[in-house]
Motif scaffolding. Structure first.
Motif, PDB file in Angstrom:
ATOM      1  N   PRO A  54       6.319   9.448  10.159  1.00  0.00           N
ATOM      2  CA  PRO A  54       6.729  10.840   9.891  1.00  0.00           C
ATOM      3  C   PRO A  54       6.832  11.149   8.398  1.00  0.00           C
ATOM      4  O   PRO A  54       6.390  12.218   7.950  1.00  0.00           O
ATOM      5  CB  PRO A  54       8.091  10.956  10.575  1.00  0.00           C
ATOM      6  N   ARG A  55       7.402  10.230   7.631  1.00  0.00           N
ATOM      7  CA  ARG A  55       7.554  10.462   6.189  1.00  0.00           C
ATOM      8  C   ARG A  55       6.196  10.526   5.502  1.00  0.00           C
ATOM      9  O   ARG A  55       5.949  11.406   4.652  1.00  0.00           O
ATOM     10  CB  ARG A  55       8.397   9.342   5.567  1.00  0.00           C
ATOM     11  N   ILE A  56       5.298   9.630   5.862  1.00  0.00           N
ATOM     12  CA  ILE A  56       3.977   9.607   5.236  1.00  0.00           C
ATOM     13  C   ILE A  56       3.200  10.877   5.577  1.00  0.00           C
ATOM     14  O   ILE A  56       2.554  11.478   4.704  1.00  0.00           O
ATOM     15  CB  ILE A  56       3.201   8.348   5.671  1.00  0.00           C
ATOM     16  N   LEU A  95      -2.315   5.490   7.234  1.00  0.00           N
ATOM     17  CA  LEU A  95      -2.049   6.028   8.573  1.00  0.00           C
ATOM     18  C   LEU A  95      -3.039   5.509   9.610  1.00  0.00           C
ATOM     19  O   LEU A  95      -2.694   5.377  10.785  1.00  0.00           O
ATOM     20  CB  LEU A  95      -2.089   7.560   8.540  1.00  0.00           C
ATOM     21  N   SER A  96      -4.257   5.193   9.190  1.00  0.00           N
ATOM     22  CA  SER A  96      -5.277   4.731  10.143  1.00  0.00           C
ATOM     23  C   SER A  96      -4.991   3.334  10.682  1.00  0.00           C
ATOM     24  O   SER A  96      -5.491   2.966  11.749  1.00  0.00           O
ATOM     25  CB  SER A  96      -6.661   4.756   9.488  1.00  0.00           C
ATOM     26  N   THR A  97      -4.166   2.563   9.961  1.00  0.00           N
ATOM     27  CA  THR A  97      -3.863   1.191  10.409  1.00  0.00           C
ATOM     28  C   THR A  97      -2.364   0.902  10.460  1.00  0.00           C
ATOM     29  O   THR A  97      -1.968  -0.241  10.669  1.00  0.00           O
ATOM     30  CB  THR A  97      -4.520   0.165   9.460  1.00  0.00           C
ATOM     31  N   LEU A  98      -1.545   1.930  10.289  1.00  0.00           N
ATOM     32  CA  LEU A  98      -0.093   1.743  10.145  1.00  0.00           C
ATOM     33  C   LEU A  98       0.520   1.036  11.360  1.00  0.00           C
ATOM     34  O   LEU A  98       0.286   1.422  12.501  1.00  0.00           O
ATOM     35  CB  LEU A  98       0.577   3.102   9.934  1.00  0.00           C
ATOM     36  N   VAL A 117       1.670  13.712   3.110  1.00  0.00           N
ATOM     37  CA  VAL A 117       0.265  14.146   3.139  1.00  0.00           C
ATOM     38  C   VAL A 117       0.198  15.674   3.154  1.00  0.00           C
ATOM     39  O   VAL A 117      -0.618  16.284   2.444  1.00  0.00           O
ATOM     40  CB  VAL A 117      -0.477  13.554   4.366  1.00  0.00           C
ATOM     41  N   GLU A 118       1.044  16.284   3.960  1.00  0.00           N
ATOM     42  CA  GLU A 118       1.073  17.762   4.024  1.00  0.00           C
ATOM     43  C   GLU A 118       1.451  18.351   2.673  1.00  0.00           C
ATOM     44  O   GLU A 118       0.843  19.319   2.212  1.00  0.00           O
ATOM     45  CB  GLU A 118       2.061  18.212   5.099  1.00  0.00           C
ATOM     46  N   LYS A 119       2.453  17.757   2.030  1.00  0.00           N
ATOM     47  CA  LYS A 119       2.872  18.236   0.707  1.00  0.00           C
ATOM     48  C   LYS A 119       1.743  18.055  -0.312  1.00  0.00           C
ATOM     49  O   LYS A 119       1.499  18.929  -1.159  1.00  0.00           O
ATOM     50  CB  LYS A 119       4.111  17.480   0.240  1.00  0.00           C
ATOM     51  N   ALA A 120       1.063  16.917  -0.222  1.00  0.00           N
ATOM     52  CA  ALA A 120      -0.043  16.658  -1.146  1.00  0.00           C
ATOM     53  C   ALA A 120      -1.170  17.664  -0.934  1.00  0.00           C
ATOM     54  O   ALA A 120      -1.740  18.194  -1.906  1.00  0.00           O
ATOM     55  CB  ALA A 120      -0.552  15.229  -0.960  1.00  0.00           C
ATOM     56  N   ASN A 121      -1.498  17.944   0.320  1.00  0.00           N
ATOM     57  CA  ASN A 121      -2.540  18.934   0.626  1.00  0.00           C
ATOM     58  C   ASN A 121      -2.172  20.305   0.078  1.00  0.00           C
ATOM     59  O   ASN A 121      -3.017  21.028  -0.480  1.00  0.00           O
ATOM     60  CB  ASN A 121      -2.755  19.018   2.141  1.00  0.00           C
ATOM     61  N   GLU A 149       0.823  -1.206   0.000  1.00  0.00           N
ATOM     62  CA  GLU A 149       0.000   0.000   0.000  1.00  0.00           C
ATOM     63  C   GLU A 149       0.860   1.260   0.000  1.00  0.00           C
ATOM     64  O   GLU A 149       0.568   2.232  -0.705  1.00  0.00           O
ATOM     65  CB  GLU A 149      -0.941  -0.006   1.208  1.00  0.00           C
ATOM     66  N   ILE A 150       1.924   1.251   0.795  1.00  0.00           N
ATOM     67  CA  ILE A 150       2.840   2.404   0.830  1.00  0.00           C
ATOM     68  C   ILE A 150       3.520   2.571  -0.529  1.00  0.00           C
ATOM     69  O   ILE A 150       3.670   3.695  -1.027  1.00  0.00           O
ATOM     70  CB  ILE A 150       3.884   2.228   1.949  1.00  0.00           C
ATOM     71  N   TYR A 151       3.912   1.467  -1.118  1.00  0.00           N
ATOM     72  CA  TYR A 151       4.553   1.473  -2.437  1.00  0.00           C
ATOM     73  C   TYR A 151       3.635   2.126  -3.478  1.00  0.00           C
ATOM     74  O   TYR A 151       4.075   2.949  -4.293  1.00  0.00           O
ATOM     75  CB  TYR A 151       4.876   0.035  -2.830  1.00  0.00           C
ATOM     76  N   ILE A 152       2.344   1.782  -3.447  1.00  0.00           N
ATOM     77  CA  ILE A 152       1.382   2.346  -4.403  1.00  0.00           C
ATOM     78  C   ILE A 152       1.168   3.837  -4.137  1.00  0.00           C
ATOM     79  O   ILE A 152       1.156   4.654  -5.065  1.00  0.00           O
ATOM     80  CB  ILE A 152       0.039   1.591  -4.329  1.00  0.00           C
TER      81      ILE A 152
END
Length: 221
Positions: free
Chosen positions: A200-202, A190-193, A206-210, A166-169
């Protein structure tokens, strides 16, 4: 001439003894089943299958007909024909729901799917999803069996692979600037990580994507 007669007699005795040296059993079906077991122990799977086919065709209502079905599934497993083995075990479970060693059957179904997994997480992991389903069934229904510890380990391993996939995708979407898809994927992750080192990286992604979605809403969708 006497030597020739002696050799012929000795050979005849050897042939007769080999031909008649069969396991003991109360019925022919039992003898055939024991022969199949011996052949499996010697990895002579084709000959063992022939014995089992005789049981199923000639003695379909025998006590050993059911055992022959399960041994045939075991042979497929031993031959590493895992897709066929899974199908055979599932069929056995469906037709014999009251079999006294059903925990073993469920474990073998799980293992058959588990062993179809690729070596790397970036490939098709659907077999792992099926394996988890049957491992969970094993732990719920047959929690006292010896197979539970292995099932727990396998589930943890498969879940780790699925999470990495999932992270890879999500990372792929992020790299290709599909920020909408990346953001949604990351938030689900993030809800099930479980791998907290990745959090931290994810979250940063997310912040960059937002930010990209706010600044370039049309291009980012």
């Amino acid at each position: 001439m006497k030597v020739v007669k002696f050799l012929v007699m000795a050979l005849s005795i050897l042939v007769i003894s080999c031909a008649t040296k069969r396991p003991q059993g109360a019925t022919e079906a039992e003898v055939l089943y024991k022969e199949a077991q011996e052949l499996v122990g010697k990895s002579r799977y084709i000959q063992a299958t022939e014995k089992l086919n005789l049981i199923r065709s000639q003695y379909p209502y025998s006590f050993y007909a059911t055992h022959a079905e399960l041994l045939q599934a075991d042979i497929l497993f031993s031959q590493e024909n895992y897709a066929e083995a899974a199908a055979a075990y599932i069929l056995f479970r469906d037709f014999h729901p009251k079999y006294n060693e059903l925990g073993y059957v469920i474990f073998r179904i799980s293992e058959s799917f588990y062993r179809q997994l690729p070596e790397t997480y970036d490939r098709d992991l659907s077999a792992g999803v099926e394996a988890i389903k049957y491992y969970n069934e094993l732990m719920t229904t047959y929690s006292n069996t010896e197979y539970v510890k292995d099932a727990q380990k396998r589930i943890a391993q498969i879940e780790d692979m699925l999470e990495k996939k999932e992270i890879y995708i999500a990372d792929f979407y992020f790299r290709t600037k599909d920020f909408f898809a990346a953001k949604n994927r990351y938030e689900d992750i993030l809800s099930t990580l479980k791998n907290e080192q990745e959090r931290p990286r994810i979250m940063a992604n997310v912040e960059k994507a937002n930010k990209e979605l706010v600044e370039h809403p049309v291009e980012s969708k």
